[in-house]
Structure formats: structure tokens, C-alpha cells
Design a protein around this motif. Structure first.
Motif, short mmCIF file in Angstrom:
data_model
loop_
_atom_site.label_atom_id
_atom_site.label_comp_id
_atom_site.label_asym_id
_atom_site.label_seq_id
_atom_site.Cartn_x
_atom_site.Cartn_y
_atom_site.Cartn_z
N ASN A 1 35.77 38.35 45.58
CA ASN A 1 36.99 37.76 46.12
C ASN A 1 37.32 36.49 45.34
N GLY A 2 38.58 36.31 44.99
CA GLY A 2 39.01 35.12 44.27
C GLY A 2 38.94 35.25 42.76
N THR A 3 38.47 36.41 42.26
CA THR A 3 38.45 36.66 40.82
C THR A 3 39.28 37.90 40.54
N ASN A 4 39.25 38.35 39.29
CA ASN A 4 39.95 39.59 38.95
C ASN A 4 39.03 40.48 38.13
N GLU A 5 39.51 41.66 37.79
CA GLU A 5 38.66 42.63 37.09
C GLU A 5 38.27 42.18 35.69
N ILE A 6 39.05 41.32 35.05
CA ILE A 6 38.75 40.86 33.70
C ILE A 6 37.40 40.13 33.68
N THR A 7 37.10 39.40 34.75
CA THR A 7 35.85 38.62 34.80
C THR A 7 34.62 39.51 35.00
N GLN A 8 34.83 40.78 35.33
CA GLN A 8 33.70 41.65 35.66
C GLN A 8 33.38 42.70 34.60
N VAL A 9 34.07 42.64 33.47
CA VAL A 9 33.83 43.62 32.41
C VAL A 9 32.38 43.58 31.95
#
Length: 196
Positions: A142-150
């Protein structure tokens, strides 16, 4: 995967219970009660292939009841199980005629799934083109987006043979993402569907 249950009173191997749950789900089970019913209806030949124990008093291979399936599925390490299944699917994946494995990175909000913070759950997934099989996934906090999880996602992609190509939408066309994928031996191309 290590069995978390106590040895005393355990009738079924962990792998067998998980396999029965998968087969019952593929047969249409949507909850624990239905999973138990579908498990009880599995043919003896299939139970043998899944590793069912044989009961000499009943002269049949046994299946776990709803309570056993519920206990296993609510207590198993879901993250580890997800990694194991994803790695197996990835290794079994069919490559295209050039020997390439083409994977799409995409984030999706899960309908009806909520986090402990009472927000909708979002997953970033790696899905094989053509087959539509998810081989890795990670929760987007929560509070992040998918780009940060690659980075979290691609560390679970085990590509041992051939070339792996990733397609992604425009949000992933960033130097950091391209560098990360390149270091892991993965090529990236823009998603043709989004470019059209």
C-alpha cells in the motif's frame, strides 16, 4: 516444502493434501466444504497418482476431509508455496519456435481481496504470453506502485535455458528497470498491445 504439522496423528503427507486441493479446485471447488466433497469423489486411479495412503480395512485409497484440507491451506507458508509452484510452472513452460520465453509484467487489483489495512490487494505478476500462466507474482505494498516491485518479482524468475524476454507497459520503460532486467539476463521490449 517442510511439513509444519506434528507427526502424531498425521495420516496424509503435506504434498498429497496440497495436490488434492489443487485438483479439487480445478474441478470447480470454491470453498473448503466443496474442496472436501470434490476430494471424496476423486477416482482411485488419480488418488494413487497423487500419493494417497491405502487403507487395508476399507480396501481403498483415502482422501483428506474438509477439516484436514482447511488446516493445511490456512497454515501452509503461502509465499513459499507460491514460489515453488511458480518456479515449476516457469521450468515447464513452452518456449516459442525461436526458443524464447516471452513474459508479460503486469499489475492487477484483485477483486474481492483485501489487505489487513482494509485496502484492495494489488499484485505485480509475470505471465507467460500465449499460455496465460503466471510464473511469479509479488504483492504491491500500500502506498507504492508496481514499478517499485519489479526487483522483488524478477528475483523469483528462474530462467535456466534459452532467452527470456519481458514485455511491459509504458510505466516500466525506465532506466532502473531496464538495468535490473539486463543484469539478470532478461531482455525487455515495449508491450505491443499498448503501443498500438
Amino acid at each position: 516444502m517442510k511439513d509444519f504439522r506434528a507427526a502424531r496423528g498425521k495420516m496424509y503427507d503435506l504434498h498429497f493434501v496440497l495436490a488434492v486441493a489443487v485438483v479439487a479446485t480445478l474441478a470447480g471447488a470454491a470453498n473448503y466444504r466443496q474442496t472436501g466433497r470434490r476430494a471424496a469423489d476423486l477416482p482411485q486411479r488419480l488418488l494413487v497418482q497423487l500419493g494417497a495412503p491405502y487403507d487395508y480395512f476399507c480396501a481403498a485409497h483415502l482422501t483428506p476431509r474438509e477439516s484436514t484440507i482447511r488446516e493445511v491451506l490456512t497454515n501452509v507458508d503461502a509465499d513459499l508455496l507460491d514460489l515453488i509452484v511458480g518456479a515449476w510452472l516457469h521450468e515447464c513452460a513452452t518456449r516459442d519456435r525461436d526458443g524464447d520465453l516471452v513474459i508479460a509484467l503486469d499489475g492487477k487489483v484483485l477483486r474481492g481481496a483485501w489487505t489487513t489495512e482494509n485496502t484492495q490487494a494489488t499484485l505485480l505478476t509475470a505471465m507467460i504470453h500465449e499460455q496465460g500462466v503466471v510464473v511469479a507474482q509479488t504483492l504491491v505494498p500500500n502506498g507504492t506502485n508496481e514499478i517499485t516491485q519489479v526487483e522483488n518479482l524478477v528475483k523469483n524468475l528462474k530462467h535456466k535455458r534459452g532467452r527470456t524476454i519481458v514485455t511491459a507497459n509504458a510505466a516500466h520503460t525506465q532506466f532502473r528497470t531496464a538495468t535490473l532486467l539486463h543484469k539478470r539476463g532478461i531482455d525487455i521490449v515495449g508491450d505491443r498491445a499498448e503501443e498500438a
